[in-house]
Design an enzyme around this catalytic site. Structure first.
Site, short mmCIF file in Angstrom:
data_model
loop_
_atom_site.label_atom_id
_atom_site.label_comp_id
_atom_site.label_asym_id
_atom_site.label_seq_id
_atom_site.Cartn_x
_atom_site.Cartn_y
_atom_site.Cartn_z
N GLN A 1 -3.01 -32.31 -4.44
CA GLN A 1 -3.46 -32.47 -3.06
C GLN A 1 -3.64 -33.94 -2.67
O GLN A 1 -3.74 -34.26 -1.49
CB GLN A 1 -4.78 -31.71 -2.86
CG GLN A 1 -4.60 -30.23 -3.08
CD GLN A 1 -5.91 -29.47 -3.04
OE1 GLN A 1 -6.57 -29.30 -4.06
NE2 GLN A 1 -6.29 -29.01 -1.87
N ARG B 1 -15.05 -35.76 -8.72
CA ARG B 1 -14.38 -34.65 -9.36
C ARG B 1 -12.90 -34.73 -8.98
O ARG B 1 -12.57 -34.77 -7.80
CB ARG B 1 -14.97 -33.33 -8.89
CG ARG B 1 -14.19 -32.11 -9.35
CD ARG B 1 -14.88 -30.83 -8.90
NE ARG B 1 -14.15 -29.66 -9.33
CZ ARG B 1 -13.42 -28.88 -8.54
NH1 ARG B 1 -13.32 -29.14 -7.25
NH2 ARG B 1 -12.78 -27.84 -9.02
N HIS C 1 -5.62 -27.36 -11.81
CA HIS C 1 -5.97 -27.09 -10.42
C HIS C 1 -4.72 -26.52 -9.73
O HIS C 1 -4.04 -27.20 -8.97
CB HIS C 1 -6.45 -28.38 -9.74
CG HIS C 1 -7.31 -28.17 -8.52
ND1 HIS C 1 -8.64 -28.55 -8.44
CD2 HIS C 1 -7.03 -27.58 -7.34
CE1 HIS C 1 -9.12 -28.23 -7.25
NE2 HIS C 1 -8.17 -27.65 -6.56
N ASN D 1 -9.80 -24.66 -12.19
CA ASN D 1 -10.38 -24.59 -10.86
C ASN D 1 -10.21 -23.18 -10.31
O ASN D 1 -9.11 -22.62 -10.35
CB ASN D 1 -9.67 -25.56 -9.91
CG ASN D 1 -10.20 -25.44 -8.49
OD1 ASN D 1 -11.37 -25.73 -8.25
ND2 ASN D 1 -9.38 -24.98 -7.56
N GLU D 2 -11.28 -22.61 -9.78
CA GLU D 2 -11.23 -21.28 -9.15
C GLU D 2 -10.36 -20.31 -9.93
O GLU D 2 -9.38 -19.76 -9.41
CB GLU D 2 -10.75 -21.40 -7.70
CG GLU D 2 -11.73 -22.16 -6.82
CD GLU D 2 -11.38 -22.17 -5.34
OE1 GLU D 2 -10.32 -21.64 -4.96
OE2 GLU D 2 -12.18 -22.73 -4.56
N ASN E 1 -17.48 -22.98 -6.50
CA ASN E 1 -16.98 -23.41 -5.20
C ASN E 1 -17.45 -22.41 -4.16
O ASN E 1 -17.16 -21.22 -4.26
CB ASN E 1 -15.44 -23.46 -5.18
CG ASN E 1 -14.89 -24.55 -6.09
OD1 ASN E 1 -15.65 -25.30 -6.71
ND2 ASN E 1 -13.57 -24.64 -6.17
N TYR F 1 -18.11 -21.79 0.14
CA TYR F 1 -17.97 -22.24 1.52
C TYR F 1 -18.61 -21.29 2.53
O TYR F 1 -19.21 -21.73 3.49
CB TYR F 1 -16.48 -22.38 1.89
CG TYR F 1 -15.77 -23.47 1.15
CD1 TYR F 1 -15.75 -24.77 1.64
CD2 TYR F 1 -15.12 -23.22 -0.05
CE1 TYR F 1 -15.10 -25.79 0.97
CE2 TYR F 1 -14.47 -24.24 -0.75
CZ TYR F 1 -14.46 -25.52 -0.23
OH TYR F 1 -13.83 -26.52 -0.91
N GLU G 1 -17.46 -27.49 -5.21
CA GLU G 1 -16.89 -27.64 -3.87
C GLU G 1 -17.81 -26.98 -2.86
O GLU G 1 -18.26 -25.85 -3.05
CB GLU G 1 -15.51 -26.97 -3.76
CG GLU G 1 -14.43 -27.69 -4.52
CD GLU G 1 -13.04 -27.04 -4.33
OE1 GLU G 1 -12.85 -26.30 -3.35
OE2 GLU G 1 -12.18 -27.30 -5.18
N TRP H 1 -16.45 -31.09 -0.93
CA TRP H 1 -15.01 -31.05 -0.78
C TRP H 1 -14.72 -31.40 0.64
O TRP H 1 -15.20 -30.74 1.54
CB TRP H 1 -14.47 -29.62 -1.08
CG TRP H 1 -12.97 -29.59 -1.08
CD1 TRP H 1 -12.14 -29.22 -0.05
CD2 TRP H 1 -12.10 -29.93 -2.18
NE1 TRP H 1 -10.83 -29.33 -0.43
CE2 TRP H 1 -10.78 -29.76 -1.73
CE3 TRP H 1 -12.34 -30.38 -3.49
CZ2 TRP H 1 -9.67 -30.02 -2.56
CZ3 TRP H 1 -11.24 -30.62 -4.29
CH2 TRP H 1 -9.93 -30.45 -3.83
#
Ligand code: NAG
Ligand code: NAG
Ligand code: NAG
Ligand code: NAG
Ligand code: NAG
Ligand code: NAG
Length: 515
Positions: A48, A106, A150, A195-196, A339, A341, A407, A450
């Site tokens: 990313q 991170r 990731h 990640n996730e 993570n 949101y 995140e 994030w």
């Protein structure tokens, strides 16, 4: 956009940011209200951020491939070929991190940059990039927290044996991790394997929206022309991720822990759920959703096996652990990365059991109701109590594990504004929620927003962004500009009493001069 006009706009907007107590979490706090060893940072990930996807020996990962896949309309034709050009601009970005007062960063290592063939020889140019990156961070007192995977398995391994669908991935991942520990572990104390992990398996093999974009009718969110079997592949991949994670932790503990003294964990994505109706059925649906999302990984890690409800509802589609595997997985973490949101609504959905075939959502027998029409909201609502409840839930259900919020942040349309007032409110509210959770006994040890700067985003390409810093894509130099949220976070990290600042109309001066 000139920085003068930016400041003028900020000044006007700040008058409107009277941060109120509307969210039900602590409103007035300062950095020092958190434990001294609590760490605040921000995040990026290799694909990313870095760009330079074929430079200096790097090869494609499964994310490059999905971004270039013509049957994919997730990114509107965009890809991470250039992204933030972090491969060339990292030095100036670290300056911005210093300006912002970040205590930690991170980020992730690109496996296919470090080991272009997936296994075997190390790419010295890639090695040099990460060594330099880490050294500069450390010279400024910024802790590097590294994620090993990731969403970017080397494509060559996907081609060779089907990537994470094959158990061969376990051995290759452990060998890659070994290189990272050996080369960077003298300076890096915090490692995250995946990640996730849960969303990687769900998004990549059930819905098809994440790399490698596999799914099967009628379950995919894209046209499932990449192949796949949504009914079983997510479970198989999740199983291999857990085995790879446990073997990696075992390696770290046997070979490196005594000399490097670091910590290693895994990262999962978690919602909080509001009940659609106040019924026992919806309450049970929420419990199932927690088990299928978090329990899928945390139950094996803490108790040695998948949640009973998953084994019952997925039947022979979810693999079994041998006794030895179960023992190896149990306890194989020093912390859990989370993570988070959104708080969403959840509703019992018994009809999913009438389907001829079932994917994981059907096995869950619950409908996730996300605000608006989009399953993936562009701009999260500010519901910080959800994070507080989630942290309390993890504390009670999994024996209060050490947690890093890896995140948390707010996506917004990438429309050029630097006045990201809703993001400032979001961060203010959620960091307050973390403080409340800690005060109520949660073992949360760090918070990473994030993202540090606007990235190539997982579900939207360049349409939405989460950054504290705006990256001007119309400018060949990809110039970075601080948003209001960068000023806010910097002031907070430098110990300012933010409540006072926001109530003061002259605050922009304070914010700018502190920045
Ligand atoms: C799937 O294919 C149909 C028919 O070719 C097309 O109309 C639709 O836009 C495609 N959907 C996606 C998500 O690519
Ligand atoms: C796992 O074990 C259970 C109980 O022995 C069995 O019913 C199930 O079919 C097994 N699953 C697989 C994938 O072998
Ligand atoms: C959905 O959006 C509406 C309007 O913005 C808001 O009032 C409501 O609380 C939201 N629901 C959830 C679950 O976030
Ligand atoms: C841009 O997005 C922000 C954040 O959602 C919003 O507040 C603002 O009104 C938008 N500006 C324009 C010009 O669309
Ligand atoms: C605080 O912790 C206690 C004990 O785990 C729990 O019962 C209570 O609900 C928590 N409060 C909040 C607001 O999370
Ligand atoms: C922060 O400022 C607010 C409002 O000005 C004040 O009430 C509060 O006591 C201050 N908190 C600290 C920790 O200084």
């Amino acid at each position: 956009m000139s920085s003068n006009s930016v400041h003028l706009l900020s000044f006007i907007t700040l008058i409107l940011i009277m941060v109120t107590n509307a969210y039900g979490v602590v409103d007035e706090y300062v950095r020092d209200d958190f434990p001294a060893d609590f760490v605040f940072g921000a995040g990026t990930s290799a694909y990313q951020y870095e760009g330079a996807v074929l430079e200096d020996g790097r090869t494609y990962s499964i994310w490059d491939t999905l971004a270039h896949y013509s049957g994919n309309n997730i990114y509107n034709g965009a890809n991470g070929d250039v992204a933030c050009d972090g491969y060339h601009k990292y030095k100036e970005d670290i300056e911005l991190m210093v300006d912002t007062g970040l205590e930690a960063l991170r980020f992730s290592v690109s496996w296919s940059r470090l080991i272009p063939n997936g296994r075997g020889p190390v790419n010295l140019k890639g090695l040099q990039y990460y060594n330099d990156f880490i050294d500069i961070l450390i010279s400024h007192g910024i802790q590097p927290h590294i994620t090993l995977h990731h969403s970017d398995l080397p494509q060559i391994l996907e081609d060779e044996y089907g990537g994470w669908l094959s158990r061969k991935s376990v051995k290759d991942f452990v060998a890659y991790a070994d290189v990272c520990f050996r080369e960077f572990g003298d300076r890096v104390l915090h490692w995250t394997t995946f990640n996730e992990a849960n969303v990687f398996a769900l998004g990549g093999y059930d819905l098809g929206v994440l790399p490698p974009g596999r799914c099967s009718y009628p379950f995919g969110y894209i046209n499932c022309t990449n192949g796949g079997d949504s009914t079983s592949e997510p479970y198989i991949v999740g199983h291999h991720l857990l085995l790879a994670h446990a073997s990696t932790v075992r390696l770290y503990r046997k070979k490196y822990k005594a000399t490097q003294h670091g910590f290693i964990g895994i990262n999962i994505f978690a919602y909080w759920y509001n009940l659609d109706s106040n019924t026992i059925e919806d309450e049970k649906a929420a419990e199932r959703a927690h088990d299928f999302y978090e329990g899928w990984f945390l139950n094996p890690l803490v108790y040695g096996d998948y949640p009973e409800i998953m084994k019952k509802n997925a039947g022979s589609r979810i693999p079994n652990f041998t006794k030895q595997e179960s023992e190896r997985i149990k306890g194989s973490f020093d912390f859990v990365g989370v993570n988070h949101y959104d708080t969403i609504s959840i509703k019992n959905n018994p009809s999913s059991f009438e389907m001829e075939t079932r994917d994981m959502y059907a096995d869950m027998a619950a409908t996730l109701i996300v605000n608006g029409t989009d399953m993936f909201p562009t701009q999260s609502e500010i519901t910080p109590l959800g994070l507080q409840k989630l942290l309390n839930y993890l504390k009670e259900k999994y024996g209060n594990p050490p947690i890093y919020i890896h995140e948390n942040g707010q996506g917004q349309p990438r429309n050029g504004t630097l006045i990201d007032t809703p993001r400032v409110e979001y961060l203010h509210a959620y960091i307050g929620a973390v403080l409340d959770a800690i005060r109520n006994g949660s073992n949360t040890m760090g918070y990473f927003t994030w993202s540090f700067l606007d990235l190539f985003e997982m579900l939207s390409g360049y349409k939405t962004s989460y950054g504290l810093y705006y990256v001007d894509l119309d400018d060949k130099e990809l110039t970075r500009y601080p948003k209001l949220s960068a000023h806010w976070y910097a002031s907070f990290l430098k110990g300012k009493n933010m409540s006072g600042i926001f109530e003061n109309v002259n605050s922009q001066e304070t914010l700018s001069s502190s920045y």
